[in-house]
Write an enzyme that holds these catalytic residues in place. Structure first.
Site, PDB file in Angstrom:
ATOM      1  N   CYS A 184      -5.072  -7.763  -9.477  1.00  0.00           N
ATOM      2  CA  CYS A 184      -6.018  -6.803  -9.707  1.00  0.00           C
ATOM      3  C   CYS A 184      -6.817  -7.409 -11.048  1.00  0.00           C
ATOM      4  O   CYS A 184      -7.744  -6.538 -11.646  1.00  0.00           O
ATOM      5  CB  CYS A 184      -5.388  -5.588  -9.883  1.00  0.00           C
ATOM      6  N   HIS A 218      -5.857  -0.449   3.139  1.00  0.00           N
ATOM      7  CA  HIS A 218      -6.237  -1.825   3.412  1.00  0.00           C
ATOM      8  C   HIS A 218      -5.179  -2.875   3.166  1.00  0.00           C
ATOM      9  O   HIS A 218      -5.619  -3.941   3.540  1.00  0.00           O
ATOM     10  CB  HIS A 218      -7.487  -2.235   2.232  1.00  0.00           C
ATOM     11  N   SER A 241      -1.295   2.597   1.297  1.00  0.00           N
ATOM     12  CA  SER A 241      -2.840   2.421   1.156  1.00  0.00           C
ATOM     13  C   SER A 241      -3.352   1.624   2.547  1.00  0.00           C
ATOM     14  O   SER A 241      -2.725   0.650   3.134  1.00  0.00           O
ATOM     15  CB  SER A 241      -2.959   1.533  -0.036  1.00  0.00           C
ATOM     16  N   GLY A 258      -4.764   3.938  -2.582  1.00  0.00           N
ATOM     17  CA  GLY A 258      -3.834   3.997  -3.140  1.00  0.00           C
ATOM     18  C   GLY A 258      -3.741   4.192  -4.606  1.00  0.00           C
ATOM     19  O   GLY A 258      -2.806   4.921  -5.008  1.00  0.00           O
TER      20      GLY A 258
HETATM   21  C1  LIG Z   1       1.531  -1.660  -5.085  1.00  0.00           C
HETATM   22  C2  LIG Z   1       0.251  -1.103  -5.085  1.00  0.00           C
HETATM   23  N1  LIG Z   1      -0.215   0.000  -5.217  1.00  0.00           N
HETATM   24  C3  LIG Z   1      -1.249   0.565  -5.302  1.00  0.00           C
HETATM   25  C4  LIG Z   1      -2.601  -0.026  -5.127  1.00  0.00           C
HETATM   26  C5  LIG Z   1      -3.704   0.440  -5.194  1.00  0.00           C
HETATM   27  O1  LIG Z   1      -4.269   0.886  -3.747  1.00  0.00           O
HETATM   28  P1  LIG Z   1      -5.943   0.985  -3.411  1.00  0.00           P
HETATM   29  O2  LIG Z   1      -6.219  -0.653  -3.507  1.00  0.00           O
HETATM   30  O3  LIG Z   1      -5.869   1.364  -2.268  1.00  0.00           O
HETATM   31  O4  LIG Z   1      -6.466   1.727  -4.566  1.00  0.00           O
HETATM   32  C6  LIG Z   1      -2.088  -1.323  -4.648  1.00  0.00           C
HETATM   33  C7  LIG Z   1      -3.352  -2.221  -4.416  1.00  0.00           C
HETATM   34  O5  LIG Z   1      -3.274  -3.203  -3.996  1.00  0.00           O
HETATM   35  C8  LIG Z   1      -1.078  -2.048  -4.651  1.00  0.00           C
HETATM   36  O6  LIG Z   1      -0.680  -3.096  -4.292  1.00  0.00           O
END
Ligand SMILES: Cc1ncc(COP(=O)(O)O)c(C=O)c1O
Length: 407
Positions: free
Chosen positions: A346, A220, A218, A86
């Site tokens: 994160c 996962h 995304s 994502g």
């Molecule tokens: C709203 C949102 N955008 C983007 C991402 C990023 O996705 P990825 O973990 O696949 O890089 C996340 C990941 O948790 C997300 O919650």
């Protein structure tokens, strides 16, 4: 303590409940089994090469796009690009668009609570390419006010990126309304929505969302494997690939596709949408029990995000436990087998308070004491009951030794 020492010091708890589905999650057996043959039995070739293992690989890529087109109600499979996360999809949307329109420049409008994989590329487009980033404020529940938003869009706006669901506090934005406003003010605006946290939880209809040009997903986030992202780009929107390289069946993403993971993602899509309404009802019922149960049992708890649950993602419970350090609480809960994250999901290794919680007006100490739980269709009532035993005990123990006690 190193991670190795931590793991040694605390044996595996006899009961485990995993709620950290924002950061990553459980991949069911069916999804894992779907992937295995693509490592060495079928489709292990390069999807762009004309031999049988290549054709089989290409079929996986193509069928995945077909499955997405179906569940998102859109016509063309060519509008989907498969990337590797994502994060990469958001980078491609923002930087890829900025690169393709660098002659025009203009403003990139993002909400203050976007995922950092939107905010950072926007800042990069400002720094390297001369765009200007405009941040849309949100209210105390994370909503963008349409009137405020309208004032920030003008003839010089190139790109807007507003997420469909906030990944930390579960706020569901009215993307239809915001995208319509953006196009009414300036029909040239390209509207991107990061739907990584909406997919599999809200029904997304891309025919109805006619003013939305780009959408991020995304794998996962829906119990697929980590490492597959999707960018939907409506026909006519011009992007430039941000990676330069060789052969791929993906025009916007050079390099060989990760076919086994893509096959797993396709299976995850099938499973998520097979009984979509009952999955969502289950997440939401368990989430409601969790929030109510904790609020009844623990004092000085704030609910972060929308209080009206019809405007909140069905899986999201984000609570601030006052007079407790969130990081300490994640460890205390982990020892008891309840796995959550704190502050910003994160950024728990960074110890920075979440920019999302600060943007909705939480004080630093309130943001630091926040814990994010995400319920899934794989949880059950016993998981919630166990969590309701563990959380009050953990909070009370930490409060008894905390320096930041209530006075
Ligand atoms: C709203 C949102 N955008 C983007 C991402 C990023 O996705 P990825 O973990 O696949 O890089 C996340 C990941 O948790 C997300 O919650």
């Amino acid at each position: 303590m190193s991670v190795e020492e931590l793991l040694k010091a605390h044996g595996r708890p006899s009961r485990e409940v995993y709620f950290d589905n924002e950061n990553s999650g459980y991949v069911p057996r069916e999804v894992v089994e779907e992937m295995i043959p693509y490592f060495n039995s079928v489709g292990y070739g390069h999807p762009s090469i004309t031999h049988r293992p290549g054709w089989e690989a290409y079929e996986v890529v193509y069928k995945t796009k077909e499955a997405l087109a179906k569940v998102l109600n859109t016509g063309s499979v060519n509008e989907f690009s498969i990337v590797h996360s994502g994060t990469e999809a958001n980078n491609l949307a923002v930087l890829g668009y900025a690169l393709a329109s660098r002659e025009r420049k203009g403003k990139i409008v993002v909400s203050a609570i976007e995922h950092l994989s939107v905010i950072h590329p926007a800042e990069e487009a400002e720094r390297l390419l001369g765009f200007k980033v405009v941040r849309v404020p949100v209210d105390s529940e994370g909503f963008v006010d349409p009137e405020v938003f309208k004032e920030l869009i003008d003839r010089n706006t190139s790109l807007v990126s507003i997420q469909m669901v906030n990944h930390e506090i579960g706020t569901i934005q009215n993307i239809y309304e915001l995208s319509k406003i953006a196009k009414e003010v300036n029909s040239e605006v390209v509207f991107h929505t990061d739907a990584a946290d909406a997919f599999g939880k809200l029904a997304i209809d891309l025919k109805k969302l006619e003013h939305v040009d780009m959408v991020t997903l995304s794998s996962h986030k829906i119990h697929g494997p980590r490492g597959v992202g999707i960018l939907f780009t409506r026909e006519g929107v011009r992007l430039e690939s941000i990676l330069k390289g060789q052969l791929s069946s993906e025009k916007l993403w050079p390099g060989v596709e990760n076919v086994p993971l893509i096959a797993g993602f396709r299976k995850a899509v099938e499973l998520a949408f097979e009984n979509f309404d009952s999955h969502v009802a289950k997440m939401s019922e368990l989430r409601n029990l969790l929030i109510k149960g904790i609020s009844d049992r623990v004092s000085d708890v704030l609910v972060n995000g929308p209080i009206d649950f019809s405007r909140r993602a069905p899986d999201n419970a984000n609570l601030s436990f006052l007079y407790v350090e969130g990081e300490a609480l994640t460890v205390e809960l982990s020892i008891n087998g309840v796995y959550v994250s704190s502050g910003s999901a994160c950024s728990s290794r960074i110890l920075e308070p979440s920019h999302v919680l600060l943007a909705i007006g939480r004080k630093h100490e309130e943001a630091h004491g926040s814990i994010l739980f995400k319920t899934t269709r794989y949880h059950n009532r016993e998981d919630i009951e166990y969590t309701l035993e563990v959380v009050p005990r953990a909070v009370s123990r930490l409060r008894s030794i905390s320096a930041a006690k209530k006075t």
